[in-house]
Motif scaffolding. Structure first.
Motif, short mmCIF file in Angstrom:
data_model
loop_
_atom_site.label_atom_id
_atom_site.label_comp_id
_atom_site.label_asym_id
_atom_site.label_seq_id
_atom_site.Cartn_x
_atom_site.Cartn_y
_atom_site.Cartn_z
N THR A 255 0.83 -1.20 0.00
CA THR A 255 0.00 0.00 0.00
C THR A 255 0.87 1.25 0.00
O THR A 255 0.56 2.22 -0.68
CB THR A 255 -0.94 0.01 1.23
OG1 THR A 255 -1.71 -1.19 1.21
CG2 THR A 255 -1.85 1.20 1.20
N GLU A 256 1.97 1.22 0.76
CA GLU A 256 2.87 2.37 0.79
C GLU A 256 3.44 2.65 -0.60
O GLU A 256 3.53 3.79 -1.02
CB GLU A 256 4.02 2.11 1.78
CG GLU A 256 3.89 2.94 3.02
CD GLU A 256 5.05 2.72 3.94
OE1 GLU A 256 6.20 2.98 3.53
OE2 GLU A 256 4.80 2.30 5.07
N THR A 257 3.81 1.61 -1.31
CA THR A 257 4.37 1.77 -2.64
C THR A 257 3.34 2.37 -3.59
O THR A 257 3.66 3.26 -4.37
CB THR A 257 4.86 0.42 -3.19
OG1 THR A 257 5.78 -0.14 -2.27
CG2 THR A 257 5.52 0.59 -4.53
N ALA B 24 1.41 7.16 -6.38
CA ALA B 24 0.35 8.12 -6.68
C ALA B 24 0.78 9.53 -6.31
O ALA B 24 0.50 10.48 -7.05
CB ALA B 24 -0.93 7.75 -5.92
N PHE B 25 1.48 9.68 -5.18
CA PHE B 25 1.98 10.99 -4.77
C PHE B 25 2.99 11.52 -5.77
O PHE B 25 2.93 12.70 -6.16
CB PHE B 25 2.62 10.91 -3.37
CG PHE B 25 3.27 12.20 -2.96
CD1 PHE B 25 2.50 13.25 -2.48
CD2 PHE B 25 4.64 12.37 -3.08
CE1 PHE B 25 3.10 14.46 -2.12
CE2 PHE B 25 5.24 13.56 -2.71
CZ PHE B 25 4.47 14.60 -2.24
N ILE B 26 3.90 10.69 -6.20
CA ILE B 26 4.92 11.10 -7.17
C ILE B 26 4.27 11.52 -8.48
O ILE B 26 4.62 12.55 -9.06
CB ILE B 26 5.97 9.98 -7.38
CG1 ILE B 26 6.81 9.82 -6.11
CG2 ILE B 26 6.85 10.27 -8.59
CD1 ILE B 26 7.67 8.60 -6.08
N GLN B 27 3.30 10.75 -8.95
CA GLN B 27 2.61 11.08 -10.19
C GLN B 27 1.85 12.41 -10.06
O GLN B 27 1.88 13.23 -10.98
CB GLN B 27 1.64 9.97 -10.59
CG GLN B 27 2.34 8.74 -11.13
CD GLN B 27 1.37 7.63 -11.47
OE1 GLN B 27 0.27 7.57 -10.94
NE2 GLN B 27 1.79 6.75 -12.36
#
Length: 82
Positions: free
Chosen positions: A2-4, A9-12
């Motif tokens: 889930t962290e990955t 998603a945050f990076i995108q």
């Protein structure tokens, strides 16, 4: 796992905000008058949250230069820092 997924998603989202912020910077530079939220969203086909994120990225990037992001009742513009 889930962290990955959350990290990805945050990076995108950040990368998208970075790209939008550069487009906003170009539009503001080329515009003779301030651009409103609606102007920017219409020209770039972006959501409210994407606009908010992109403006934050742009403000941070401009903070180290000679220009600043200025928001007035008539919209956004760039101006030279005092």
């Amino acid at each position: 796992m889930t962290e990955t997924v959350n990290d990805s998603a945050f990076i995108q989202a950040h990368q998208k905000a970075e790209v939008f912020s550069r487009y906003i910077e170009v539009l503001l530079h080329a515009s003779e008058s301030p651009l409103t939220d609606n102007d920017l969203k219409k020209h770039l086909m972006m959501s409210n949250s994407e606009l908010t994120a992109a403006l934050a990225v742009l403000q941070q990037r401009l903070s180290s230069g000679v220009l600043t992001l200025n928001q007035t009742a008539s919209g956004y513009s760039q101006q030279i820092k005092d």
